[in-house]
Design a protein around this motif. Sequence first.
Motif, PDB file in Angstrom:
ATOM      1  N   VAL A   1     -99.154 -86.117 -32.734  1.00  0.00           N
ATOM      2  CA  VAL A   1    -100.491 -85.534 -33.117  1.00  0.00           C
ATOM      3  C   VAL A   1    -101.595 -86.328 -33.274  1.00  0.00           C
ATOM      4  N   GLU A   2    -101.201 -87.489 -33.942  1.00  0.00           N
ATOM      5  CA  GLU A   2    -102.280 -88.620 -34.235  1.00  0.00           C
ATOM      6  C   GLU A   2    -102.993 -88.860 -33.130  1.00  0.00           C
ATOM      7  N   GLN A   3    -102.149 -88.845 -32.109  1.00  0.00           N
ATOM      8  CA  GLN A   3    -102.970 -89.441 -30.812  1.00  0.00           C
ATOM      9  C   GLN A   3    -103.524 -88.624 -29.902  1.00  0.00           C
ATOM     10  N   ASN A   4    -103.163 -87.302 -30.419  1.00  0.00           N
ATOM     11  CA  ASN A   4    -103.746 -86.199 -29.394  1.00  0.00           C
ATOM     12  C   ASN A   4    -104.925 -85.359 -30.102  1.00  0.00           C
ATOM     13  N   THR A   5    -105.642 -86.107 -30.787  1.00  0.00           N
ATOM     14  CA  THR A   5    -106.922 -85.520 -31.450  1.00  0.00           C
ATOM     15  C   THR A   5    -107.904 -85.312 -30.672  1.00  0.00           C
ATOM     16  N   ASP A   6    -108.136 -84.590 -29.955  1.00  0.00           N
ATOM     17  CA  ASP A   6    -109.253 -84.428 -28.930  1.00  0.00           C
ATOM     18  C   ASP A   6    -110.428 -84.173 -29.569  1.00  0.00           C
ATOM     19  N   LEU A   7    -111.014 -84.926 -30.282  1.00  0.00           N
ATOM     20  CA  LEU A   7    -112.158 -84.752 -31.130  1.00  0.00           C
ATOM     21  C   LEU A   7    -113.328 -85.684 -30.361  1.00  0.00           C
TER      22      LEU A   7
ATOM     23  N   VAL B   1    -106.575 -88.583 -57.709  1.00  0.00           N
ATOM     24  CA  VAL B   1    -107.205 -87.407 -57.740  1.00  0.00           C
ATOM     25  C   VAL B   1    -107.758 -86.446 -56.527  1.00  0.00           C
ATOM     26  N   MET B   2    -107.357 -87.148 -55.444  1.00  0.00           N
ATOM     27  CA  MET B   2    -107.628 -86.524 -54.060  1.00  0.00           C
ATOM     28  C   MET B   2    -106.547 -86.631 -53.259  1.00  0.00           C
ATOM     29  N   LYS B   3    -106.305 -85.857 -52.392  1.00  0.00           N
ATOM     30  CA  LYS B   3    -105.248 -85.691 -51.153  1.00  0.00           C
ATOM     31  C   LYS B   3    -105.923 -85.351 -49.998  1.00  0.00           C
ATOM     32  N   ALA B   4    -105.292 -86.315 -48.899  1.00  0.00           N
ATOM     33  CA  ALA B   4    -105.998 -85.853 -47.473  1.00  0.00           C
ATOM     34  C   ALA B   4    -105.041 -85.294 -46.657  1.00  0.00           C
ATOM     35  N   GLN B   5    -105.547 -84.319 -46.016  1.00  0.00           N
ATOM     36  CA  GLN B   5    -104.953 -83.868 -44.711  1.00  0.00           C
ATOM     37  C   GLN B   5    -105.537 -84.254 -43.460  1.00  0.00           C
ATOM     38  N   GLN B   6    -105.167 -84.140 -42.247  1.00  0.00           N
ATOM     39  CA  GLN B   6    -105.698 -84.435 -41.028  1.00  0.00           C
ATOM     40  C   GLN B   6    -106.444 -82.966 -40.225  1.00  0.00           C
ATOM     41  N   VAL B   7    -107.655 -82.952 -39.813  1.00  0.00           N
ATOM     42  CA  VAL B   7    -107.821 -81.768 -39.240  1.00  0.00           C
ATOM     43  C   VAL B   7    -107.614 -82.038 -37.554  1.00  0.00           C
ATOM     44  N   VAL B   8    -106.839 -81.311 -37.129  1.00  0.00           N
ATOM     45  CA  VAL B   8    -106.651 -81.350 -35.467  1.00  0.00           C
ATOM     46  C   VAL B   8    -107.091 -80.199 -34.894  1.00  0.00           C
ATOM     47  N   LYS B   9    -107.340 -80.401 -33.690  1.00  0.00           N
ATOM     48  CA  LYS B   9    -107.696 -79.050 -32.529  1.00  0.00           C
ATOM     49  C   LYS B   9    -106.456 -78.757 -31.913  1.00  0.00           C
ATOM     50  N   SER B  10    -105.816 -77.369 -32.094  1.00  0.00           N
ATOM     51  CA  SER B  10    -104.915 -77.013 -31.256  1.00  0.00           C
ATOM     52  C   SER B  10    -105.285 -76.884 -29.664  1.00  0.00           C
ATOM     53  N   GLU B  11    -104.164 -76.524 -28.868  1.00  0.00           N
ATOM     54  CA  GLU B  11    -104.524 -76.420 -27.443  1.00  0.00           C
ATOM     55  C   GLU B  11    -105.731 -75.569 -27.287  1.00  0.00           C
ATOM     56  N   SER B  12    -105.703 -74.335 -27.986  1.00  0.00           N
ATOM     57  CA  SER B  12    -106.651 -73.170 -27.931  1.00  0.00           C
ATOM     58  C   SER B  12    -108.126 -73.674 -28.482  1.00  0.00           C
ATOM     59  N   GLY B  13    -108.004 -74.842 -29.327  1.00  0.00           N
ATOM     60  CA  GLY B  13    -109.494 -75.229 -29.555  1.00  0.00           C
ATOM     61  C   GLY B  13    -109.385 -74.826 -31.425  1.00  0.00           C
ATOM     62  N   GLU B  14    -108.479 -74.184 -31.859  1.00  0.00           N
ATOM     63  CA  GLU B  14    -108.595 -73.946 -33.318  1.00  0.00           C
ATOM     64  C   GLU B  14    -108.279 -74.967 -33.918  1.00  0.00           C
ATOM     65  N   GLU B  15    -108.761 -75.133 -35.098  1.00  0.00           N
ATOM     66  CA  GLU B  15    -108.671 -76.173 -36.320  1.00  0.00           C
ATOM     67  C   GLU B  15    -107.447 -75.962 -36.944  1.00  0.00           C
ATOM     68  N   MET B  16    -106.618 -76.983 -36.945  1.00  0.00           N
ATOM     69  CA  MET B  16    -105.436 -77.094 -38.217  1.00  0.00           C
ATOM     70  C   MET B  16    -105.390 -77.821 -39.101  1.00  0.00           C
ATOM     71  N   LEU B  17    -104.708 -77.885 -40.333  1.00  0.00           N
ATOM     72  CA  LEU B  17    -104.818 -78.952 -41.079  1.00  0.00           C
ATOM     73  C   LEU B  17    -103.314 -79.317 -41.236  1.00  0.00           C
ATOM     74  N   VAL B  18    -103.260 -80.518 -40.798  1.00  0.00           N
ATOM     75  CA  VAL B  18    -101.631 -81.268 -40.868  1.00  0.00           C
ATOM     76  C   VAL B  18    -101.495 -82.074 -41.972  1.00  0.00           C
ATOM     77  N   PRO B  19    -100.655 -81.931 -42.754  1.00  0.00           N
ATOM     78  CA  PRO B  19    -100.198 -82.770 -43.895  1.00  0.00           C
ATOM     79  C   PRO B  19     -99.881 -84.197 -43.275  1.00  0.00           C
ATOM     80  N   PHE B  20    -100.051 -85.140 -44.044  1.00  0.00           N
ATOM     81  CA  PHE B  20     -99.663 -86.531 -43.252  1.00  0.00           C
ATOM     82  C   PHE B  20     -98.217 -86.962 -43.558  1.00  0.00           C
ATOM     83  N   GLN B  21     -97.568 -86.617 -44.434  1.00  0.00           N
ATOM     84  CA  GLN B  21     -96.126 -87.257 -44.590  1.00  0.00           C
ATOM     85  C   GLN B  21     -95.091 -86.595 -43.575  1.00  0.00           C
ATOM     86  N   ASP B  22     -95.428 -85.443 -42.922  1.00  0.00           N
ATOM     87  CA  ASP B  22     -94.669 -85.157 -41.760  1.00  0.00           C
ATOM     88  C   ASP B  22     -95.408 -85.043 -40.420  1.00  0.00           C
ATOM     89  N   THR B  23     -96.442 -85.661 -40.617  1.00  0.00           N
ATOM     90  CA  THR B  23     -97.217 -85.751 -39.185  1.00  0.00           C
ATOM     91  C   THR B  23     -96.269 -86.264 -37.926  1.00  0.00           C
TER      92      THR B  23
END
Length: 281
Positions: free
Chosen positions: A230-236, A204-226
């Motif tokens: 990107v996974e290693q570059n999450t500067d959170l 009943v639920m589906k997850a996307q990853q929230v990552v920050k772009s170079e400019s600091g904006e948040e983006m949603l990245v679907p997992f299947q084609d991540t």
Amino acid sequence: EKMNSTMSEEPDALSVVNQLRDLAADPLNRRAIVQDQGCLPGLILFLDHPNPPVVHSALLALRYLAECRANREKMKSELGMMLSLQNVIQKTTTPGETKLLASEVYDILQSSNMSDMDNVNEMNYRRRKAQFFLGSTNKRAKTVVLHIDGLDDSSRRNLCEEALLKIKGVISFTFQMAVQRCVVRIRSDLKAEALATAIASTKVMKAQQVVKSESGEEMLVPFQDTPVEVEQNTDLPEYLPEDESPSKEQDKAVSRVGSHPEGAASWLSTAANFLSRSFYW
């Protein structure tokens, strides 16, 4: 004889500590739980419990409670709190995830009354010290922020929590219900995709990853084609600062989906009674 009584009490201890954890997950209950006479001492006693799931669940409850800034001083000065957390971190039999979670709670409480600069230095020092206790096999933890479609009430939150708790390598998680997010701390060797798979398994639920772009904006990245980078570059940040969470709006939204404070209060007294029966005999 003693051993039998302990074994028969275990499911009780686990169900009580899980109830407390679920109550603590709701921001509206966090002040009440810490103000209550029996709950904090009870959670501290649970940290010495022989059953590892009880200890982990108690730590998750404390992690939720420590999110509320107003609770931190009282928690830190509560008799036995810091000592018990240190014991969990230093005990050789404590599982890796539990050690990391205990050192995370310890860090938050330890730095509760410092200036930001002291805070950063203290955190780094504690973390080095924790790493020393944890040994080189436990690599650092990392933070993954998930946006979860369908995370819109407390029963969905429970489903999500159950799915995440099954994954080896998950340390802690924090829900931001108003924005359908879950901030998950995981061992650095666990792939974030594993979280998405677990959440998808709820059907009943589906997850996307929230990552920050170079400019600091948040983006949603679907997992299947991540892409892997990107996974290693999450500067959170290691700990998302409280001010970043939309807490004002969130409190309103949470009150609609969370448990009712009156219900929580009556449940707290039941928990406190159980705790006093179990521990102060």
